[in-house]
Every structure is written in C-alpha cells, then in structure tokens.
Design a protein around this motif. Structure first.
Motif, PDB file in Angstrom:
ATOM      1  N   ALA A  15      13.762   5.878   4.296  1.00 45.83           N
ATOM      2  CA  ALA A  15      12.393   5.847   4.807  1.00 45.83           C
ATOM      3  C   ALA A  15      11.365   5.926   3.678  1.00 45.83           C
ATOM      4  N   PHE A  16      10.157   6.377   4.007  1.00 46.53           N
ATOM      5  CA  PHE A  16       9.006   6.286   3.116  1.00 46.53           C
ATOM      6  C   PHE A  16       9.244   6.908   1.749  1.00 46.53           C
ATOM      7  N   GLY A  17       9.864   8.103   1.708  1.00 45.10           N
ATOM      8  CA  GLY A  17       9.983   8.825   0.449  1.00 45.10           C
ATOM      9  C   GLY A  17      10.750   8.061  -0.621  1.00 45.10           C
ATOM     10  N   ILE A  18      11.632   7.143  -0.204  1.00 45.30           N
ATOM     11  CA  ILE A  18      12.415   6.359  -1.152  1.00 45.30           C
ATOM     12  C   ILE A  18      11.848   4.957  -1.302  1.00 45.30           C
ATOM     13  N   VAL A  19      11.463   4.339  -0.197  1.00 50.52           N
ATOM     14  CA  VAL A  19      11.080   2.927  -0.217  1.00 50.52           C
ATOM     15  C   VAL A  19       9.663   2.721  -0.753  1.00 50.52           C
ATOM     16  N   LEU A  20       8.705   3.565  -0.337  1.00 50.40           N
ATOM     17  CA  LEU A  20       7.327   3.364  -0.791  1.00 50.40           C
ATOM     18  C   LEU A  20       7.171   3.513  -2.306  1.00 50.40           C
ATOM     19  N   PRO A  21       7.792   4.501  -2.955  1.00 54.94           N
ATOM     20  CA  PRO A  21       7.683   4.552  -4.415  1.00 54.94           C
ATOM     21  C   PRO A  21       8.250   3.298  -5.094  1.00 54.94           C
ATOM     22  N   ALA A  22       9.329   2.740  -4.530  1.00 51.97           N
ATOM     23  CA  ALA A  22       9.875   1.500  -5.096  1.00 51.97           C
ATOM     24  C   ALA A  22       8.869   0.368  -4.971  1.00 51.97           C
ATOM     25  N   MET A  23       8.163   0.295  -3.854  1.00 53.48           N
ATOM     26  CA  MET A  23       7.134  -0.727  -3.674  1.00 53.48           C
ATOM     27  C   MET A  23       5.957  -0.488  -4.624  1.00 53.48           C
ATOM     28  N   ALA A  24       5.559   0.779  -4.779  1.00 56.23           N
ATOM     29  CA  ALA A  24       4.428   1.102  -5.647  1.00 56.23           C
ATOM     30  C   ALA A  24       4.719   0.749  -7.104  1.00 56.23           C
ATOM     31  N   ARG A  25       5.965   0.938  -7.537  1.00 52.62           N
ATOM     32  CA  ARG A  25       6.330   0.626  -8.925  1.00 52.62           C
ATOM     33  C   ARG A  25       6.409  -0.876  -9.183  1.00 52.62           C
ATOM     34  N   ALA A  26       6.539  -1.664  -8.110  1.00 50.41           N
ATOM     35  CA  ALA A  26       6.732  -3.106  -8.273  1.00 50.41           C
ATOM     36  C   ALA A  26       5.431  -3.862  -8.514  1.00 50.41           C
ATOM     37  N   VAL A  27       4.276  -3.210  -8.317  1.00 49.51           N
ATOM     38  CA  VAL A  27       2.985  -3.888  -8.461  1.00 49.51           C
ATOM     39  C   VAL A  27       2.090  -3.089  -9.401  1.00 49.51           C
ATOM     40  N   ASP A  28       0.988  -3.713  -9.839  1.00 48.14           N
ATOM     41  CA  ASP A  28       0.051  -2.999 -10.689  1.00 48.14           C
ATOM     42  C   ASP A  28      -0.827  -2.077  -9.846  1.00 48.14           C
ATOM     43  N   GLU A  29      -1.560  -1.209 -10.523  1.00 50.02           N
ATOM     44  CA  GLU A  29      -2.326  -0.170  -9.841  1.00 50.02           C
ATOM     45  C   GLU A  29      -3.353  -0.742  -8.868  1.00 50.02           C
ATOM     46  N   SER A  30      -3.919  -1.893  -9.164  1.00 53.11           N
ATOM     47  CA  SER A  30      -4.947  -2.468  -8.308  1.00 53.11           C
ATOM     48  C   SER A  30      -4.409  -2.861  -6.939  1.00 53.11           C
ATOM     49  N   ARG A  31      -3.085  -3.080  -6.841  1.00 55.45           N
ATOM     50  CA  ARG A  31      -2.488  -3.471  -5.563  1.00 55.45           C
ATOM     51  C   ARG A  31      -1.694  -2.332  -4.920  1.00 55.45           C
ATOM     52  N   ARG A  32      -1.685  -1.171  -5.539  1.00 54.67           N
ATOM     53  CA  ARG A  32      -0.817  -0.089  -5.076  1.00 54.67           C
ATOM     54  C   ARG A  32      -1.129   0.320  -3.636  1.00 54.67           C
ATOM     55  N   GLN A  33      -2.405   0.593  -3.336  1.00 57.64           N
ATOM     56  CA  GLN A  33      -2.746   1.036  -1.980  1.00 57.64           C
ATOM     57  C   GLN A  33      -2.471  -0.060  -0.953  1.00 57.64           C
ATOM     58  N   LEU A  34      -2.628  -1.314  -1.353  1.00 56.70           N
ATOM     59  CA  LEU A  34      -2.359  -2.418  -0.440  1.00 56.70           C
ATOM     60  C   LEU A  34      -0.894  -2.451  -0.030  1.00 56.70           C
ATOM     61  N   VAL A  35       0.023  -2.360  -1.021  1.00 54.83           N
ATOM     62  CA  VAL A  35       1.439  -2.428  -0.659  1.00 54.83           C
ATOM     63  C   VAL A  35       1.889  -1.164   0.066  1.00 54.83           C
ATOM     64  N   LEU A  36       1.268  -0.018  -0.241  1.00 55.18           N
ATOM     65  CA  LEU A  36       1.584   1.192   0.515  1.00 55.18           C
ATOM     66  C   LEU A  36       1.175   1.020   1.976  1.00 55.18           C
ATOM     67  N   GLY A  37       0.041   0.375   2.211  1.00 58.61           N
ATOM     68  CA  GLY A  37      -0.381   0.103   3.580  1.00 58.61           C
ATOM     69  C   GLY A  37       0.549  -0.871   4.272  1.00 58.61           C
ATOM     70  N   ILE A  38       0.991  -1.908   3.547  1.00 58.88           N
ATOM     71  CA  ILE A  38       1.915  -2.881   4.123  1.00 58.88           C
ATOM     72  C   ILE A  38       3.239  -2.210   4.502  1.00 58.88           C
ATOM     73  N   GLY A  39       3.762  -1.382   3.604  1.00 61.01           N
ATOM     74  CA  GLY A  39       5.024  -0.702   3.883  1.00 61.01           C
ATOM     75  C   GLY A  39       4.923   0.246   5.064  1.00 61.01           C
ATOM     76  N   THR A  40       3.824   0.987   5.135  1.00 58.14           N
ATOM     77  CA  THR A  40       3.633   1.903   6.255  1.00 58.14           C
ATOM     78  C   THR A  40       3.502   1.130   7.559  1.00 58.14           C
ATOM     79  N   ALA A  41       2.775   0.023   7.526  1.00 62.86           N
ATOM     80  CA  ALA A  41       2.629  -0.807   8.723  1.00 62.86           C
ATOM     81  C   ALA A  41       3.974  -1.376   9.169  1.00 62.86           C
ATOM     82  N   ALA A  42       4.854  -1.677   8.218  1.00 62.20           N
ATOM     83  CA  ALA A  42       6.167  -2.210   8.556  1.00 62.20           C
ATOM     84  C   ALA A  42       6.989  -1.203   9.363  1.00 62.20           C
ATOM     85  N   GLY A  43       6.908   0.076   8.983  1.00 65.17           N
ATOM     86  CA  GLY A  43       7.599   1.092   9.761  1.00 65.17           C
ATOM     87  C   GLY A  43       7.119   1.110  11.196  1.00 65.17           C
TER      88      GLY A  43
END
Length: 407
Positions: free
Chosen positions: A119-147
């Motif tokens: 779940a979030f504790g493992i998957v969201l950090p992997a998503m956050a590390r995959a993009v630059d800081e300017s897109r971090r909140q966007l991909v965190l929102g996408i991942g949360t919406a996917a759940g």
C-alpha cells in the motif's frame, strides 16, 4: 527539469504502482461486505469480527514501519512481493474460517501484513523518487486516487462474487487475483536504484534523520492528527455496510456506498495532490478534517434515506484519502524522500492505531448498546481536535536534516 517530459519507463512505473494500489485497497475496502455473511455462517457477533479487522489495521500500521525500513534498505520490489504472498495467504485462510483464532490470523494479521507491503507506505515513496520535485505532489495525488479507484471498482465486484460464489468462494477468488501484484511490482525496481550522481547512503545520515524526527514538534503533531483519519476511514469501511442493512437497505446499497466513496475520492485525492503542491499543506488538512466534521454531523441529524446515504458517501469520498498527499508531502518537505518510507511509516502507524480504535470500538459499542451513534459523534469531536493539532505545524525543511544521501 520541471519542463522535461517523463520517459516511457517512468510512465510504466507510475501505471504499475497505481495498479498495485488499486488491487491492494480495493480488496481491503471490501471486508465490510463480509461482516454479515461471516456472522451468519459462524454465529459470531460484530465485536468478534470487528476485533479481527481491527487487528488487520493495527498489523498494517505496525508492520508498515518495518516494511518501510526494509524498502529503504533492500528496495520496494522485494517488499511488495512478500506483501503480496502474505495478502493472498490471509484471504485464503479467511475463506475457510471456522475458528476465531484463524479469523484473527488470516483476515487480521496476514492481510494486515500484506496490505502493509503493498500500500501507500511502500508504493508512494517509489513513485515520489521516480520524478523530480516539481511533479512530486502530482504523482502522490495520482497514486492516492488510484487506491480509491480500486475501492470504486472492486467493492461491487466483491459483492457480485459473494452473490455468485458465496462469501467463501469470493475470498478464494480475491486471493488468486491478489497474486498479480507481484508481477506489477517489477517496473518499480527502477526507483530502487542508487542516485545517478554517484551518491551513496551512509548509516550516519539515516541516524541523523531519525534523531531530528524524534525532536521535531511538527512531525509529531502531524502523526497525532493522522490517528483521526484512520479512525474515520476504518470505522466507515467496516461498519457502514451493516449500519445500512440494519436500517433496512439492501446489501447492494451498502456495496455502492463503499464504491461511491472510492469514486469521489479519485477526484478528491487527485485535487488534494494538486492543491497541496500550490498552497499550504497544513491548511489543506485543516479544511479536510473540518469538512468531515460537517458531513458526519449532517448525516446524523438528517433523516436517513437513500439520498442522504449517497450524498454522504460522495462527500466523505471526496475527503476520504485526500489527507494522504498533503501528509506525505509534509513528511517529504520536512525530511526529503530518501527515508520517506520509514518516516511516513511512523506517521501511518498512528493512522492505523486510529483504525484499530474505530473498528473495534464500533463493534464493541454496537454489541453493547445496539447502535453506532456514539462512534459517529466521537468522529465529529476528533475532527475538531485534529484541526487544532494541525494549526501550529511548520512547513519547512528540518534544519540539519540529511534526507537524500552523503557523498
């Protein structure tokens, strides 16, 4: 950097991560639909079944801290694969359950451990590390919406499986479906690689970050506030279906209530990710908890009808996991992303202690008083307390933190 397009590999990673979250949260969100069938099959009260699902939430929280540390050290993929196997085993054991200890071990401990690893504790950090800081909140929102999309899609599927195969057959089918998360984990290996600048992580950097976290007041206020989010979500997920069937609604209404929460949270979580990247994350959280207090109050005061059920489900869905992007974003703002899985795991443990409390208290008070009213109003009071806790949080990097690496 901010204007560069994401590579195909990065999009593949994001897609796989979202699919894992859909499956993990979709199956977990369906457990409330099994409360009455389990009760009818074994003669257990909601306090016994509620305790097992409370153990699930607590196990999720405790093991999430360990899983986060393992993911930071050994990579996300290995943790997700292990979590998948535990998840499937827990569902399989629950499918043939006739003893309380098996229920606690299967639906409780093993499924909780499985969710912790997927779940979030493992998957969201992997998503956050995959993009630059300017897109971090966007991909965190996408991942949360996917759940949440998983909750929307799989809650009706689970109810259909129960109608078609019975509750036991439905759980066996879900166990088989959950194994696909192990394959979906493979693209996430890209985010487990060392930084391209040649930096390596030192034990001193990790210890320094933990030391700063221990003494950082804003981090602990955030941690305390997340308890209430867990209280709300777990209580409603588990006890909303029997609450509605007690009121005379068809079980399909209960399934669509949980599904509708997931659908509206797709928009709510995504919007929270976008907004918390532009305005104060602290104020976003205060607004969310205030909105929950208003929604629950109106739901309790207005006459219960299909309309009020659907409207309440939609509103709560919009606020459901909307707390996750600003919460994870605050952890990343304070300490960076290198040890985000571990530090977010501690915050999430508080969330799951709240989940344990909400699920167990709901079942115990129902069997004691015959109503859920006390727990609903407790949710309102806790929302107000949490708004006050978030007010003094400071959204600045912790001075002296070494969040990324040391040369």
């Amino acid at each position: 950097m901010a204007s560069a397009r994401l590579s195909a590999a990065t999009w593949g990673l994001i897609f796989s991560a979202c699919a894992i979250l859909m499956l993990s949260f979709g199956f977990r969100s369906s457990f409330g639909l099994f409360v009455q069938p389990l009760d009818a099959a074994n003669g257990w009260g909601r306090d016994i079944i509620g305790l097992a699902l409370a153990i699930q939430n607590l196990a999720w929280g405790v093991i999430a801290v360990i899983a986060g540390g393992l993911a930071d050290r050994f990579g996300s993929v290995r943790v997700i694969i292990a979590g998948t196997l535990l998840y499937a085993l827990g569902l399989w054991l629950t499918a043939g359950v006739s003893d309380v200890w098996v229920l606690n071990a299967g639906a409780g401990l093993l499924v909780g451990a499985g969710v912790a690893g997927t779940a979030f504790g493992i998957v969201l950090p992997a998503m956050a590390r995959a993009v630059d800081e300017s897109r971090r909140q966007l991909v965190l929102g996408i991942g949360t919406a996917a759940g949440s999309m998983g909750q929307f899609l799989l809650a009706p599927v689970a109810q259909s499986l129960i109608d078609w195969l019975g509750w036991s057959g439905a759980l066996n089918a879900m166990a088989l479906m959950s194994l696909s998360m192990a394959l979906l984990a493979m693209p996430l290996a890209a985010s487990d690689r060392p930084a391209s600048d040649g930096q390596i992580v030192s034990p001193e950097a990790f210890r320094d970050t933990l030391r700063l976290a221990r003494g950082h007041a804003s981090y602990w206020l955030l941690t305390a506030g997340f308890f209430v989010c867990g209280f709300h979500l777990a209580f409603i997920t588990v006890h909303m279906p029997p609450f509605l069937t007690d009121a005379g609604f068809d079980p399909s209404v209960a399934a669509w209530s949980i599904s509708l929460i997931g659908l509206f949270n797709v928009a709510g979580a995504f919007l929270a990710g976008v907004v918390s990247g532009r305005v104060s994350k602290r104020l976003v959280l205060i607004t969310i908890y205030g909105g929950r207090a208003v929604a629950i109050t109106l739901f309790m005061l207005l006459p219960l009808s299909l309309t009020t059920v659907l409207v309440f489900s939609a509103v709560m869905g919009f606020l459901w996991l909307a707390t996750v992007p600003p919460t994870t974003g605050l952890v990343a703002t304070m300490f960076g992303t290198r040890y985000m899985a571990t530090l977010y795991g501690v915050v999430f443990l508080s969330h799951q202690i709240g989940s344990f409390t909400g699920v167990w208290l709901g079942g115990w008070l129902y069997e004691t008083t015959g109503t859920y009213d006390v727990v609903w109003w407790a949710g309102v009071a806790l929302s107000l307390v949490t708004m006050a806790l978030h007010w003094p949080i400071r959204e600045t990097p912790v001075t002296g933190a070494r969040p990324a690496a040391t040369a």
